[in-house]
Design a protein around this motif. Structure first.
Motif, PDB file in Angstrom:
ATOM      1  N   VAL A  73       0.843  -1.198   0.000  1.00 14.39           N
ATOM      2  CA  VAL A  73       0.000   0.000   0.000  1.00 14.39           C
ATOM      3  C   VAL A  73       0.881   1.252   0.000  1.00 14.39           C
ATOM      4  O   VAL A  73       0.562   2.250  -0.659  1.00 14.39           O
ATOM      5  N   ALA A  74       1.996   1.178   0.730  1.00 15.90           N
ATOM      6  CA  ALA A  74       2.924   2.318   0.738  1.00 15.90           C
ATOM      7  C   ALA A  74       3.492   2.565  -0.654  1.00 15.90           C
ATOM      8  O   ALA A  74       3.640   3.723  -1.078  1.00 15.90           O
ATOM      9  N   VAL A  75       3.798   1.496  -1.381  1.00 13.41           N
ATOM     10  CA  VAL A  75       4.282   1.651  -2.759  1.00 13.41           C
ATOM     11  C   VAL A  75       3.222   2.340  -3.608  1.00 13.41           C
ATOM     12  O   VAL A  75       3.532   3.209  -4.438  1.00 13.41           O
ATOM     13  N   GLY A 129      13.483   6.033  -4.554  1.00 12.53           N
ATOM     14  CA  GLY A 129      14.225   5.451  -3.442  1.00 12.53           C
ATOM     15  C   GLY A 129      13.304   4.784  -2.434  1.00 12.53           C
ATOM     16  O   GLY A 129      13.612   3.715  -1.899  1.00 12.53           O
ATOM     17  N   ALA A 130      12.153   5.407  -2.177  1.00  8.98           N
ATOM     18  CA  ALA A 130      11.200   4.839  -1.229  1.00  8.98           C
ATOM     19  C   ALA A 130      10.632   3.524  -1.745  1.00  8.98           C
ATOM     20  O   ALA A 130      10.484   2.552  -0.996  1.00  8.98           O
ATOM     21  N   VAL A 131      10.307   3.475  -3.053  1.00  7.60           N
ATOM     22  CA  VAL A 131       9.799   2.235  -3.655  1.00  7.60           C
ATOM     23  C   VAL A 131      10.858   1.137  -3.567  1.00  7.60           C
ATOM     24  O   VAL A 131      10.564  -0.014  -3.203  1.00  7.60           O
ATOM     25  N   PHE A 132      12.088   1.475  -3.883  1.00  7.51           N
ATOM     26  CA  PHE A 132      13.177   0.507  -3.863  1.00  7.51           C
ATOM     27  C   PHE A 132      13.400  -0.037  -2.450  1.00  7.51           C
ATOM     28  O   PHE A 132      13.527  -1.249  -2.243  1.00  7.51           O
ATOM     29  N   ALA A 133      13.443   0.854  -1.451  1.00  5.37           N
ATOM     30  CA  ALA A 133      13.662   0.427  -0.068  1.00  5.37           C
ATOM     31  C   ALA A 133      12.509  -0.454   0.425  1.00  5.37           C
ATOM     32  O   ALA A 133      12.736  -1.480   1.096  1.00  5.37           O
ATOM     33  N   THR A 134      11.290  -0.078   0.085  1.00  6.86           N
ATOM     34  CA  THR A 134      10.132  -0.854   0.512  1.00  6.86           C
ATOM     35  C   THR A 134      10.132  -2.232  -0.133  1.00  6.86           C
ATOM     36  O   THR A 134       9.781  -3.236   0.506  1.00  6.86           O
ATOM     37  N   ASP A 135      10.537  -2.298  -1.390  1.00  4.93           N
ATOM     38  CA  ASP A 135      10.594  -3.583  -2.076  1.00  4.93           C
ATOM     39  C   ASP A 135      11.641  -4.501  -1.443  1.00  4.93           C
ATOM     40  O   ASP A 135      11.423  -5.710  -1.316  1.00  4.93           O
ATOM     41  N   TYR A 337      10.672  -2.069  -8.271  1.00  2.00           N
ATOM     42  CA  TYR A 337       9.571  -2.789  -7.620  1.00  2.00           C
ATOM     43  C   TYR A 337       9.392  -4.146  -8.290  1.00  2.00           C
ATOM     44  O   TYR A 337       9.180  -4.223  -9.502  1.00  2.00           O
ATOM     45  N   SER A 338       9.451  -5.211  -7.500  1.00  2.00           N
ATOM     46  CA  SER A 338       9.343  -6.565  -8.046  1.00  2.00           C
ATOM     47  C   SER A 338       7.965  -7.180  -7.852  1.00  2.00           C
ATOM     48  O   SER A 338       7.777  -8.379  -8.038  1.00  2.00           O
TER      49      SER A 338
END
Length: 459
Positions: A73-75, A129-135, A337-338
């Motif tokens: 959801v954050a993504v 960066g946020a998407v990458f870290a969350t993934d 994002y994977s």
């Protein structure tokens, strides 16, 4: 008279032998009962410890599933903000271009455009960066479920052994029970819950997908609204309606990563009321596109791949012209994002609140129990003292050289209604999204005891 001397000695000897036999019997029976009680307590402590490990495994998966849902959801929020940033920058640019010739107004709109451009230039890399870290976090959470699942199975055996040894060093897991625990782990426990991904066709993946899409916040899901006065007004025979539309959607993409896709648009809808002989009197006009922007993360699919009018807060239906331009100002966050990671869930389709029960049979050799035979009482002359050599076993159909007890633990799901604000008779079925798995001892039935007896006699 002298011939009657010694009669009391004979009677006393007979009674003394009876008393000794009675005392020895009481001693042996009490030792048997004490050891059975201790053995049962040891078995209960062992099976509760093992079941707690299994319940902890389920609760860990529930916590991590909730975390993964929240991260997905954050993504969606990051992608939505990325789209909104592109939209705001483009809107500022278009308005500045149109008003550049107007004194003072052009200077203001140009300054606003510069601020929006500067903000967006910072916003886009931050969102990536946020998407990458969350993934990365989601990948770690998914991996941790696999590790926890394997570690729990190994720890169950080791922990049961340690707890049993701490309670009674002479007790051991009966071989019949050891075989049963192995089958429990390999079949019952594995069949009860499993790992699922986008290739799943049992419905678990679809439930996970739906839970994520139903968990997004209102702003992420739908950013469509009409601007009020003075941007929307009617001065007959003319009217203008300024409408902003946008939203973020999660799309499946076959075997490839899912896609979070977002679009934001702004349009002036200008109408003039006129009458014509051929078509009569009505409002005539259309949309003047003002701003547009988009963003996506996951597989390489931009907004042109998703053309339903119901998507993106009905942006294509509300601002059709602006929506057609959105892909030209779309941020690509694919490689960051994977998609949805593999996750654990309950395999059973039927609704239940109980996991497979863990059953243990604990034994203790007769030679490890202190009885009269331990002190060689009644064993020196067995032919003359056979009454003293008393069996410690009760009349049960178990092997004569050991005591065996049975213990069973139930792993069940229960969430108090007060924890989720319900006052009706409804309850929540067991799941791996809320960590309310608990453990209690459960009664063993006759069929289990008969089976244990049969296996113990054979093995």
């Amino acid at each position: 008279m002298h011939k009657e001397r010694g009669q009391s000695l004979v009677l006393g000897s007979v009674f003394l032998a009876t008393i000794v036999v009675s005392l020895l019997y009481l001693f042996n029976v009490s030792q048997q009962n004490l050891n059975k009680t201790k053995l049962q307590n040891s078995a209960d402590a062992t099976v509760i410890s093992g079941a707690n490990l299994l319940a902890r495994d389920l609760n860990f998966k529930a916590y991590t599933n909730r975390a993964m849902v929240a991260n997905h959801v954050a993504v969606a929020q990051y992608v939505g903000l990325s789209s909104w940033g592109n939209f705001a920058e483009k809107t500022g640019e278009n308005i500045a271009d149109v008003t550049s010739w107007i004194p003072l107004v052009g200077q203001i709109t140009s300054a606003v455009e510069g601020v929006l451009t500067a903000i967006n230039q910072v916003l886009q890399p931050v969102m990536k960066g946020a998407v990458f870290a969350t993934d990365i976090v989601n990948s770690g959470l998914s991996l941790s479920q696999d590790l926890m699942n394997a570690a729990t199975m190994v720890a169950l055996v080791e922990t049961s052994k340690n707890v049993l040894e701490a309670n009674d060093s002479d007790a051991y897991v009966d071989i019949a029970s050891a075989v049963g625990v192995g089958e429990f782990l390999l079949y019952d426990w594995v069949d009860f819950q499993g790992s699922y991904d986008r290739q799943d066709d049992t419905g678990r993946y679809q439930e996970h997908f739906d839970l994520i899409t139903n968990s997004v916040d209102p702003f992420t899901e739908n950013r469509s609204f009409s601007w009020g006065f003075p941007f929307s007004q009617t001065i007959f025979p003319d009217k203008v309606n300024t409408r902003q539309a946008g939203g973020t959607e999660l799309f499946k993409n076959g075997d490839e990563a899912e896609v979070w896709s977002a679009m934001d648009t702004l349009g002036f809808h200008v109408y003039h009321y006129s009458c014509r002989l051929t078509s009569g009197c009505k409002w005539r006009g259309g949309e003047v596109p003002v701003g547009w922007g988009a963003s996506h993360a996951g597989s390489d699919k931009d907004t042109t791949n998703y053309r339903s009018d119901s998507y993106y807060g009905r942006s294509r239906d509300i601002n059709g012209r602006a929506s057609r331009y959105a892909h030209e100002n779309e941020e690509d966050i694919n490689s960051y994002y994977s998609g949805l990671q593999s996750f654990y869930d309950i395999s059973q389709v039927e609704q239940t609140n109980t996991a497979p029960m863990l059953t243990l049979a604990i034994s203790k050799d007769k030679s490890d129990i202190t009885t009269s035979s331990t002190f060689n009482i009644g064993t020196e002359n067995p032919d003359s003292t056979r009454l003293i050599d008393i069996d410690i076993e009760e009349s049960v159909a178990l092997p004569r050289d050991k005591l065996t007890v049975l213990s069973k633990a139930k792993i069940y799901y229960y969430r108090d209604q007060s924890l989720w604000g319900r006052s009706d008779s409804k309850w929540e079925y067991g799941n791996l999204y809320n960590p309310y798995w608990q453990v209690t001892l459960n009664e063993t039935d006759n069929s289990e005891r008969v089976l244990l007896t049969a296996l113990a006699l054979v093995l």
